[in-house]
Design a protein around this motif. Structure first.
Motif, mmCIF file in Angstrom:
data_model
loop_
_atom_site.group_PDB
_atom_site.id
_atom_site.type_symbol
_atom_site.label_atom_id
_atom_site.label_comp_id
_atom_site.label_asym_id
_atom_site.label_seq_id
_atom_site.Cartn_x
_atom_site.Cartn_y
_atom_site.Cartn_z
ATOM 1 N N ARG A 203 0.374 -1.236 -0.429
ATOM 2 C CA ARG A 203 -0.307 0.229 0.080
ATOM 3 C C ARG A 203 0.668 1.020 -0.244
ATOM 4 N N HIS A 204 2.048 0.633 1.261
ATOM 5 C CA HIS A 204 2.941 1.871 1.184
ATOM 6 C C HIS A 204 3.390 2.594 -0.826
ATOM 7 N N LEU A 205 3.524 1.752 -1.333
ATOM 8 C CA LEU A 205 4.458 1.866 -2.501
ATOM 9 C C LEU A 205 3.571 2.133 -4.031
ATOM 10 N N ASN A 206 2.191 1.845 -3.380
ATOM 11 C CA ASN A 206 0.953 2.387 -4.724
ATOM 12 C C ASN A 206 1.093 0.382 -5.011
ATOM 13 N N ALA A 207 1.382 -0.759 -5.118
ATOM 14 C CA ALA A 207 1.809 -1.607 -5.476
ATOM 15 C C ALA A 207 0.257 -2.542 -6.249
ATOM 16 N N ALA A 208 0.308 -2.689 -7.517
ATOM 17 C CA ALA A 208 -0.938 -3.266 -8.156
ATOM 18 C C ALA A 208 -1.000 -4.709 -7.088
ATOM 19 N N ASP A 209 0.121 -5.370 -6.806
ATOM 20 C CA ASP A 209 -0.554 -6.617 -5.705
ATOM 21 C C ASP A 209 0.535 -7.312 -5.164
ATOM 22 N N PRO A 210 0.371 -7.702 -3.511
ATOM 23 C CA PRO A 210 0.818 -7.614 -2.445
ATOM 24 C C PRO A 210 2.072 -8.314 -2.773
ATOM 25 N N ALA A 211 2.005 -9.146 -3.846
ATOM 26 C CA ALA A 211 2.963 -10.359 -4.399
ATOM 27 C C ALA A 211 3.987 -9.926 -4.971
ATOM 28 N N GLU A 212 4.161 -8.736 -5.697
ATOM 29 C CA GLU A 212 5.017 -7.443 -6.669
ATOM 30 C C GLU A 212 5.926 -7.633 -5.224
ATOM 31 N N VAL A 213 5.674 -7.331 -4.323
ATOM 32 C CA VAL A 213 6.621 -7.094 -3.153
ATOM 33 C C VAL A 213 7.485 -8.292 -2.408
ATOM 34 N N ILE A 214 9.127 -8.711 -2.836
ATOM 35 C CA ILE A 214 9.774 -9.131 -2.944
ATOM 36 C C ILE A 214 11.018 -8.830 -1.457
ATOM 37 N N PHE A 215 10.767 -9.580 -0.248
ATOM 38 C CA PHE A 215 11.913 -8.912 0.504
ATOM 39 C C PHE A 215 12.965 -9.911 0.521
ATOM 40 N N THR A 216 14.212 -8.180 0.431
ATOM 41 C CA THR A 216 15.378 -8.999 0.626
ATOM 42 C C THR A 216 15.997 -8.089 1.444
ATOM 43 N N ALA A 217 17.361 -8.136 1.812
ATOM 44 C CA ALA A 217 18.165 -7.468 2.720
ATOM 45 C C ALA A 217 18.478 -6.231 2.382
ATOM 46 N N GLY A 218 18.133 -5.146 1.294
ATOM 47 C CA GLY A 218 18.621 -4.084 1.084
ATOM 48 C C GLY A 218 18.681 -4.176 -0.469
ATOM 49 N N THR A 219 19.315 -2.375 -0.448
ATOM 50 C CA THR A 219 19.049 -2.260 -2.168
ATOM 51 C C THR A 219 20.162 -3.105 -3.058
ATOM 52 N N THR A 220 21.598 -3.256 -2.292
ATOM 53 C CA THR A 220 22.190 -4.151 -2.994
ATOM 54 C C THR A 220 21.979 -5.111 -3.470
ATOM 55 N N ASP A 221 20.784 -5.825 -2.246
ATOM 56 C CA ASP A 221 20.028 -7.418 -2.158
ATOM 57 C C ASP A 221 19.606 -6.861 -3.723
ATOM 58 N N LYS B 269 8.757 -17.603 -4.975
ATOM 59 C CA LYS B 269 10.028 -17.628 -5.531
ATOM 60 C C LYS B 269 11.252 -17.406 -5.914
ATOM 61 N N TYR B 270 11.014 -15.956 -5.720
ATOM 62 C CA TYR B 270 12.246 -14.979 -4.145
ATOM 63 C C TYR B 270 12.715 -15.314 -3.781
ATOM 64 N N GLU B 271 12.243 -15.841 -2.677
ATOM 65 C CA GLU B 271 12.617 -15.753 -0.783
ATOM 66 C C GLU B 271 12.854 -17.153 -0.712
ATOM 67 N N ALA B 272 13.724 -17.651 -0.958
ATOM 68 C CA ALA B 272 14.754 -18.613 -0.522
ATOM 69 C C ALA B 272 14.890 -18.817 0.872
ATOM 70 N N GLY B 273 14.022 -19.610 1.811
ATOM 71 C CA GLY B 273 15.094 -19.952 2.489
ATOM 72 C C GLY B 273 14.352 -18.750 3.865
ATOM 73 N N THR B 274 14.608 -19.254 5.331
ATOM 74 C CA THR B 274 14.046 -18.391 6.153
ATOM 75 C C THR B 274 14.165 -16.440 6.546
#
Length: 406
Positions: free
Chosen positions: A78-96, A273-278
């Protein structure tokens, strides 16, 4: 009426300390921001009340942690106004996040010998090196949009560099070194007209500006939690669903699969698909709390307050003999300066003794520093909790340090 940061400062316990007997003036926010009580409490509450691995457990804590984690994804979408929450991939940061994009494009076969990757002269190393690595592996060529002497990008050169061979265009929204605010919407439109994928480094934009990924029209956008009052080690890659669906996974392991046999693995749907592991579960939940904190103040209020401070700091520093400011007058977030005959490290060390925390060095932008013929600069960077008094302390401390060095 000017925004009063005093009530906000009370939410940041770290700011009340003294350094070398003087009140801490923290002006290193482009490197990392401090964390408000709401974020600290969220992190603590997770470990005290919810701590369990997510998505695969049937017990109460596992379900509660999963719900909190996925609720955080929805908050961030919602903060990013993404069309779908599934478009939000958690990573370790911008570099990652940028490495993820460069890696999946490398293994996808979409980039071949003779193709071109276009970046800008203002980039952080994290938006240079992954693309160099992609070029080394695929035979593509890296091209660079030059910048003018005022630290803004040469838009005419940019348009000339865009060709039918440009497969990826990657640039920052705001320069971490100079505070240059790029015309991202116009640049995205130009790159998309050339059929290029577009990757936006929003690490420095996210703390200062509202982001609407649907309005922007880029294919990917990356940000880091620790720039927006959240913990280190967590960030976001947002990507258009149709683009992410068309690309292969990167890391293999748990959660990114649907079924595994020794003969074949079928991969999970987005975002997993892009969030392998814990994942960094606590970090993701705290990142959502940080965006709630920012939205509670108002992004426009934050932007106006910080812009007023940075203009005041620029005016004060420019009045000191020998100071050179880098970047355009309408900079955001960061103010870089140098002083003839004074090493940036010496200046930073001296004003640290006066309680003022700034960043010195090349700011992970060595090509940009080389373009301006310096090894580094002194950089003051601003956040919502900074004050007029702190700006005045910065200016007086620099002036005092120079009298000691000359």
């Amino acid at each position: 009426m000017a925004f009063d940061p005093s009530p906000v400062r009370e939410q940041f316990p770290i700011l009340s300390q003294k350094v070398n007997g003087r009140p801490l003036v923290y002006l290193d926010n482009a490197a990392t921001t401090q964390k408000p009580l709401s974020v600290l409490d969220t992190s603590r509450r997770y470990y005290e009340e919810l701590n369990a691995n997510i998505h695969r457990g049937a017990h109460h804590l596992a379900r509660a942690a999963t719900e909190a984690h996925e609720a955080a994804r929805e908050t961030i979408a919602r903060h990013l106004n993404a069309a779908d929450p599934a478009e939000v991939i958690f990573t370790a940061g911008t570099t990652d996040s940028i490495n993820l994009v460069a890696s999946i494009l490398t293994i996808s076969g979409r980039i071949a010998t003779g193709d071109e990757i276009l970046i800008s002269a203002l980039e952080h190393h994290s938006n240079i090196v992954p693309w160099q690595m992609l070029c080394e592996r695929t035979g593509a060529m890296l091209k660079v949009i030059p910048c003018h002497d005022d630290g803004t990008l040469d838009q005419e050169a940019f348009k000339t560099l865009l060709t039918d061979r440009t497969k990826v265009t990657a640039f920052n929204w705001i320069s971490n070194a100079f505070g240059t605010v790029n015309p991202v919407r116009e640049m995205i439109d130009a790159a998309k007209a050339a059929s290029s994928l577009v990757v936006i480094d929003a690490a420095q934009a996210a703390p200062h500006l509202a982001i609407d990924v649907q309005a922007l029209g880029a294919d990917f956008l990356a940000l880091s939690g620790h720039k927006v009052y959240a913990p280190t080690g967590v960030g976001i890659l947002w990507g258009k669903r149709e683009v992410l669906d068309s690309l292969p996974p990167w890391r293999g392991g748990g959660e990114m699969i649907k079924e595994v046999t020794f003969a074949k693995t079928t991969y999970n749907d987005l975002p997993f698909k892009y969030e392998a592991g814990t994942p960094n579960i606590e970090g993701a939940i705290a990142l959502a709390a940080a965006f709630d904190f920012m939205n509670g103040i108002g992004l426009e209020t934050i932007h106006e307050h910080e812009n007023r401070l940075i203009r005041k700091a620029a005016e004060g520093l420019a009045s000191i003999q020998g100071v050179r400011l880098y970047g355009p007058d309408d900079r955001a977030g960061a103010l870089s300066f140098g002083i003839e005959g004074v090493h940036h490290y010496d200046l930073g060390t001296l004003i640290d003794q006066m309680g003022v925390a700034v960043r010195t060095g090349h700011h992970c932008c060595q090509p940009l520093m080389a373009r301006f013929g310096v090894t580094g600069t002194t950089r003051a960077s601003f956040a919502v909790y900074n004050t007029d008094d702190e700006v005045e302390t910065l200016v007086s401390s620099v002036d005092r340090a120079l009298s000691m060095l000359r």
